[in-house]
Design a protein around this motif. Structure first.
Motif, short mmCIF file in Angstrom:
data_model
loop_
_atom_site.label_atom_id
_atom_site.label_comp_id
_atom_site.label_asym_id
_atom_site.label_seq_id
_atom_site.Cartn_x
_atom_site.Cartn_y
_atom_site.Cartn_z
N VAL A 8 75.07 163.76 -7.58
CA VAL A 8 75.76 162.77 -6.75
C VAL A 8 74.76 161.87 -6.04
O VAL A 8 74.87 160.64 -6.05
N ASN A 9 73.77 162.50 -5.40
CA ASN A 9 72.77 161.71 -4.67
C ASN A 9 71.91 160.88 -5.61
O ASN A 9 71.52 159.76 -5.27
N ALA A 10 71.63 161.41 -6.80
CA ALA A 10 70.79 160.68 -7.75
C ALA A 10 71.46 159.39 -8.20
O ALA A 10 70.83 158.33 -8.20
N ILE A 11 72.72 159.44 -8.60
CA ILE A 11 73.37 158.23 -9.11
C ILE A 11 73.57 157.23 -7.98
O ILE A 11 73.49 156.01 -8.20
N GLN A 12 73.81 157.70 -6.75
CA GLN A 12 73.91 156.78 -5.62
C GLN A 12 72.56 156.13 -5.32
O GLN A 12 72.48 154.91 -5.08
N LEU A 13 71.50 156.93 -5.38
CA LEU A 13 70.16 156.40 -5.11
C LEU A 13 69.73 155.42 -6.19
O LEU A 13 69.18 154.35 -5.88
N LEU A 14 69.98 155.75 -7.44
CA LEU A 14 69.61 154.86 -8.53
C LEU A 14 70.33 153.52 -8.42
O LEU A 14 69.75 152.46 -8.65
N GLY A 15 71.61 153.57 -8.05
CA GLY A 15 72.35 152.33 -7.85
C GLY A 15 71.76 151.50 -6.72
O GLY A 15 71.59 150.28 -6.86
N SER A 16 71.42 152.14 -5.61
CA SER A 16 70.81 151.43 -4.49
C SER A 16 69.48 150.81 -4.88
O SER A 16 69.17 149.66 -4.52
N HIS A 17 68.69 151.55 -5.62
CA HIS A 17 67.39 151.03 -6.06
C HIS A 17 67.57 149.82 -6.98
O HIS A 17 66.89 148.80 -6.82
N LEU A 18 68.46 149.93 -7.95
CA LEU A 18 68.62 148.85 -8.93
C LEU A 18 69.19 147.59 -8.29
O LEU A 18 68.96 146.48 -8.78
N ARG A 19 69.92 147.74 -7.18
CA ARG A 19 70.46 146.56 -6.48
C ARG A 19 69.37 145.80 -5.75
O ARG A 19 69.64 144.69 -5.24
N LEU A 20 68.18 146.34 -5.67
CA LEU A 20 67.06 145.60 -5.10
C LEU A 20 66.54 144.55 -6.08
O LEU A 20 65.84 143.63 -5.68
N LEU A 21 66.88 144.72 -7.36
CA LEU A 21 66.46 143.76 -8.38
C LEU A 21 67.41 142.57 -8.41
O LEU A 21 68.60 142.72 -8.12
N PRO A 22 66.92 141.40 -8.75
CA PRO A 22 67.81 140.23 -8.85
C PRO A 22 68.89 140.46 -9.90
O PRO A 22 68.62 140.99 -10.98
N ILE B 14 60.04 146.34 1.61
CA ILE B 14 61.33 145.99 1.02
C ILE B 14 62.47 146.10 2.02
O ILE B 14 63.16 145.12 2.30
N TYR B 15 62.68 147.29 2.58
CA TYR B 15 63.84 147.47 3.45
C TYR B 15 63.74 146.67 4.74
O TYR B 15 64.68 145.94 5.11
N TYR B 16 62.62 146.79 5.46
CA TYR B 16 62.49 146.08 6.73
C TYR B 16 62.56 144.57 6.55
O TYR B 16 63.32 143.89 7.27
N PRO B 17 61.81 143.96 5.61
CA PRO B 17 61.91 142.50 5.45
C PRO B 17 63.32 142.03 5.08
O PRO B 17 63.69 140.90 5.42
N ARG B 18 64.07 142.85 4.38
CA ARG B 18 65.43 142.46 3.97
C ARG B 18 66.48 142.82 5.02
O ARG B 18 67.65 142.48 4.87
N GLY B 19 66.04 143.53 6.06
CA GLY B 19 66.97 143.90 7.12
C GLY B 19 67.99 144.93 6.70
O GLY B 19 69.13 144.92 7.18
N VAL B 20 67.60 145.85 5.80
CA VAL B 20 68.52 146.89 5.35
C VAL B 20 67.93 148.26 5.65
O VAL B 20 66.72 148.42 5.81
N LYS B 21 68.82 149.25 5.74
CA LYS B 21 68.38 150.61 6.02
C LYS B 21 68.10 151.34 4.71
O LYS B 21 68.74 151.08 3.69
#
Length: 244
Positions: free
Chosen positions: A88-102, A218-225
């Motif tokens: 569960v955590n893996a697929i959520q994390l992978l989705g969050s990571h991939l959303r950092l890409l354009p 990445i996170y701080y410059p984009r203002g995301v947690k």
């Protein structure tokens, strides 16, 4: 406009009363969204789940539109992922990571890494190191890659045990000794010249080290947690780590 590609579902969002906006990671078209009409039906819901591999046809009048997907299932892995906290955590994390890409920007290497990771999520001693290497590749793709080739201070290529938080470059034990309290750990399983296998402690060190660069660049410059699933994945993986 029309294209056909394989893909892995990384997210779904309700749209209207019967449809879904499905988010795919594809090898040729990157992270791409599209509307699936009737996607909330009993027939379609089981395979429109994060983690499943599908064949997709995307159509739109012009390229800038959301467009619609026609999706057929290829491999149903979502149900298995949902059986464990690590999955569960893996697929959520992978989705969050991939959303950092354009969006719609092809990243075939990331797609290949995603495929391999999903195949090993039932083996924490393999999935943990693979997630670390996935994150390192993601930093590369985002322009913040680490340099593990030689020491930032002396240029030597041996005995690299630290990472400089300023430059993201490796540091040798000798050069880093005076500042070791200010340097980040460099787990040896990440070095191509090392035969060391990843331990629970190594995995925790790697997550800590990479987390520093994700937070700062990445996170701080984009203002995301940072995603909570990252902590959840590490906890679940180390909890199930086989005893040797």
């Amino acid at each position: 406009m029309e294209w056909r590609d394989e893909g892995i579902i990384i997210g779904c969002k309700k749209h209207g009363e019967t449809s879904l906006i499905v988010e795919l990671m594809t090898p040729k078209h990157g992270r791409h969204l599209g509307l699936v009409r009737g996607g909330r039906s009993r027939k379609m819901q089981p395979f429109l789940q994060p983690g499943n591999r599908v064949e997709a046809v995307w159509r739109a009048r012009i390229d800038e539109h959301l467009g619609t997907y026609q999706i057929e299932p290829v491999e149903m892995t979502a149900a298995k992922l949902m059986e464990s906290a690590m999955g569960v955590n893996a697929i959520q994390l992978l989705g969050s990571h991939l959303r950092l890409l354009p969006e719609r920007d092809p990243h075939e290497a990331m797609y290949s890494a995603l495929e391999v990771l999903l195949e090993h999520l039932d083996q924490p001693e393999i999935a943990g190191p693979l997630m670390v290497k996935f994150e390192m590749r993601l930093l590369d793709e985002l322009g913040f890659g680490l340099d593990l080739s030689c020491c930032a201070g002396s240029g030597v290529r041996d005995n690299l045990v630290y990472i400089s938080p300023k430059s993201g470059q490796a540091v040798s034990a000798e050069a880093g000794a005076p500042w070791k309290d200010k340097l980040l750990p460099l787990p040896q399983f990440l070095m191509k010249t090392s035969n060391r296998e990843c331990s629970v402690g190594d995995l925790a060190d790697a997550f800590y080290m990479l987390g520093f660069f994700f937070d700062r660049d990445i996170y701080y410059p984009r203002g995301v947690k940072p995603p909570e699933s990252r902590v959840g994945f590490l906890h679940a993986a180390t909890k199930k780590w086989p005893v040797t």
